[in-house]
Design a protein around this motif. Structure first.
Motif, PDB file in Angstrom:
ATOM      1  N   TYR A 125      34.389  49.415  31.581  1.00 12.80           N
ATOM      2  CA  TYR A 125      35.422  50.134  32.332  1.00 12.80           C
ATOM      3  C   TYR A 125      36.616  49.260  32.693  1.00 12.80           C
ATOM      4  O   TYR A 125      37.550  49.727  33.340  1.00 12.80           O
ATOM      5  CB  TYR A 125      34.820  50.755  33.594  1.00 12.80           C
ATOM      6  N   ARG A 126      36.581  48.008  32.289  1.00 14.92           N
ATOM      7  CA  ARG A 126      37.712  47.084  32.384  1.00 14.92           C
ATOM      8  C   ARG A 126      38.215  46.885  33.814  1.00 14.92           C
ATOM      9  O   ARG A 126      39.409  46.730  34.058  1.00 14.92           O
ATOM     10  CB  ARG A 126      38.854  47.536  31.470  1.00 14.92           C
ATOM     11  N   VAL A 127      37.282  46.872  34.742  1.00 14.26           N
ATOM     12  CA  VAL A 127      37.602  46.475  36.103  1.00 14.26           C
ATOM     13  C   VAL A 127      37.846  44.967  36.103  1.00 14.26           C
ATOM     14  O   VAL A 127      37.209  44.229  35.349  1.00 14.26           O
ATOM     15  CB  VAL A 127      36.432  46.833  37.051  1.00 14.26           C
ATOM     16  N   ASN A 128      38.774  44.509  36.919  1.00 13.79           N
ATOM     17  CA  ASN A 128      39.027  43.075  37.026  1.00 13.79           C
ATOM     18  C   ASN A 128      37.715  42.337  37.299  1.00 13.79           C
ATOM     19  O   ASN A 128      36.948  42.721  38.181  1.00 13.79           O
ATOM     20  CB  ASN A 128      40.032  42.816  38.153  1.00 13.79           C
ATOM     21  N   ALA A 129      37.465  41.256  36.557  1.00 14.99           N
ATOM     22  CA  ALA A 129      36.174  40.565  36.638  1.00 14.99           C
ATOM     23  C   ALA A 129      35.915  39.956  38.013  1.00 14.99           C
ATOM     24  O   ALA A 129      34.769  39.852  38.446  1.00 14.99           O
ATOM     25  CB  ALA A 129      36.093  39.474  35.571  1.00 14.99           C
ATOM     26  N   SER A 130      36.960  39.547  38.703  1.00 12.26           N
ATOM     27  CA  SER A 130      36.774  39.014  40.052  1.00 12.26           C
ATOM     28  C   SER A 130      36.274  40.104  40.995  1.00 12.26           C
ATOM     29  O   SER A 130      35.403  39.864  41.843  1.00 12.26           O
ATOM     30  CB  SER A 130      38.090  38.431  40.583  1.00 12.26           C
ATOM     31  N   ILE A 131      36.790  41.310  40.830  1.00 14.55           N
ATOM     32  CA  ILE A 131      36.369  42.428  41.674  1.00 14.55           C
ATOM     33  C   ILE A 131      34.947  42.849  41.336  1.00 14.55           C
ATOM     34  O   ILE A 131      34.111  43.040  42.231  1.00 14.55           O
ATOM     35  CB  ILE A 131      37.336  43.620  41.516  1.00 14.55           C
ATOM     36  N   SER A 132      34.639  42.975  40.048  1.00 14.38           N
ATOM     37  CA  SER A 132      33.284  43.406  39.665  1.00 14.38           C
ATOM     38  C   SER A 132      32.249  42.352  40.046  1.00 14.38           C
ATOM     39  O   SER A 132      31.136  42.676  40.478  1.00 14.38           O
ATOM     40  CB  SER A 132      33.223  43.706  38.162  1.00 14.38           C
ATOM     41  N   GLY A 133      32.612  41.076  39.922  1.00 14.05           N
ATOM     42  CA  GLY A 133      31.696  40.018  40.334  1.00 14.05           C
ATOM     43  C   GLY A 133      31.432  40.046  41.828  1.00 14.05           C
ATOM     44  O   GLY A 133      30.284  39.912  42.275  1.00 14.05           O
ATOM     45  N   MET A 134      32.484  40.228  42.610  1.00 15.73           N
ATOM     46  CA  MET A 134      32.314  40.297  44.059  1.00 15.73           C
ATOM     47  C   MET A 134      31.540  41.538  44.470  1.00 15.73           C
ATOM     48  O   MET A 134      30.801  41.516  45.463  1.00 15.73           O
ATOM     49  CB  MET A 134      33.673  40.259  44.754  1.00 15.73           C
TER      50      MET A 134
END
Length: 305
Positions: free
Chosen positions: A88-97
């Motif tokens: 879904y191409r969410v920013n990786a920093s956001i998905s990781g957090m």
């Protein structure tokens, strides 16, 4: 405190014990970063591994099965990160957090629901130090190695296997290509999405292993927030080690030394000062030790559908 041979042995042994979860988690981050996906979710994957390994050991009465539970749920939590970022191409920093916050919220809830306890779980079957008499016969290092449990030796083996896989196999070369330039990798026919999912799954399995070491290798129970930021330290170690398993090994031992000071010097210096030592050195490494280092060029990049 008098510095003598016994104290030196104690510091070195404690350093190696403290470095194991950092080695495993940062090693998982190597796979994720080399596949082009940020490794910021390691803290949550470690925390999930810590809780579910204890749950597995409690359920089965077997520490090895508990370890498998920890690895499995580390992968499950990593897949949340993978689906959000890769699919879904969410920013990786956001998905990781998101993974970190989910684990931080879910584990206390599950602790209360499963065990009916707050703060910590009941004691379960854990890994014991093997009684290998032959180790004590090895000069100098025998006593140090004899103080470690089986998971320490597995961690070292995994470092060697991971280095061989990433740098000496065709699959590892292709994974690194995906991490450096996903568009070029797709052009030559590589399944970029599959390699990215593989890298994240490996990071989840190794971070889950790291969490299981904390709860079943160092202790025999789960304590709320027991990772204490080690997942974030592993992210720094991975960058410090230039996303190389051998660099991760060295960096983890370096950070493990400062973590070990908490145990060795807790009765000598104020406890608050000793406990903050690993985090102070983490900040110093971020400020002064990462200059000029860069991650794989393709981290965070996607191919066009």
């Amino acid at each position: 405190m008098t510095f003598n041979a016994d104290l030196i042995y104690s510091i070195v042994s404690s350093t190696l014990r403290s470095s194991v979860p950092l080695i495993l988690a940062a090693l998982g981050g190597c796979f994720s970063m080399r596949a082009g996906v940020s490794d910021l979710g390691l803290e949550g994957m470690m925390l999930a591994g810590s809780f579910f390994s204890v749950f597995g050991s409690w359920l089965t009465g077997n520490a090895w099965l508990g370890l498998l539970f920890g690895i499995l749920f580390g992968v499950i939590f990593s897949m949340l990160h993978a689906v959000m970022h890769i699919t879904y191409r969410v920013n990786a920093s956001i998905s990781g957090m998101c993974v970190n916050l989910l684990a931080a919220a879910a584990t206390p809830l599950l602790l209360n629901e499963v065990f009916g306890m707050s703060g910590k779980s009941p004691m379960v079957e854990a890994f014991k130090k093997p009684n290998w008499e032959w180790l004590n016969n090895i000069p100098v290092i025998g006593r140090i190695l004899g103080a470690q449990n089986i998971l320490f030796f597995l961690a070292i083996i995994l470092v060697i296997i991971s280095w061989i896989f990433i740098y000496k196999t065709k699959t590892g070369l292709r994974m690194r290509m995906v991490g450096e330039n996903p568009h070029a990798a797709s052009t030559v026919g590589l399944n970029v999405v599959a390699y990215k999912y593989f890298g994240v799954a490996m990071s989840g399995s190794l971070a889950g292993f790291a969490g299981a070491y904390l709860s079943l290798g160092q202790m025999n129970l789960f304590v709320e927030q027991m990772t204490s930021g080690r997942g974030y330290i592993a992210v720094v170690i991975n960058a410090f080690g230039r996303y190389n398993p051998l660099g991760v090994l060295g960096g983890s031992i370096f950070f493990g030394f400062f973590d070990a000071l908490q145990t060795v010097f807790q009765n000598v210096f104020p406890s608050q000062l000793v406990m903050m030592t690993p985090y102070v050195f983490t900040l110093l490494v971020i400020a002064f030790g990462l200059g000029g280092g860069r991650g794989p060029a393709g981290v965070g990049k996607h191919i066009e559908s």
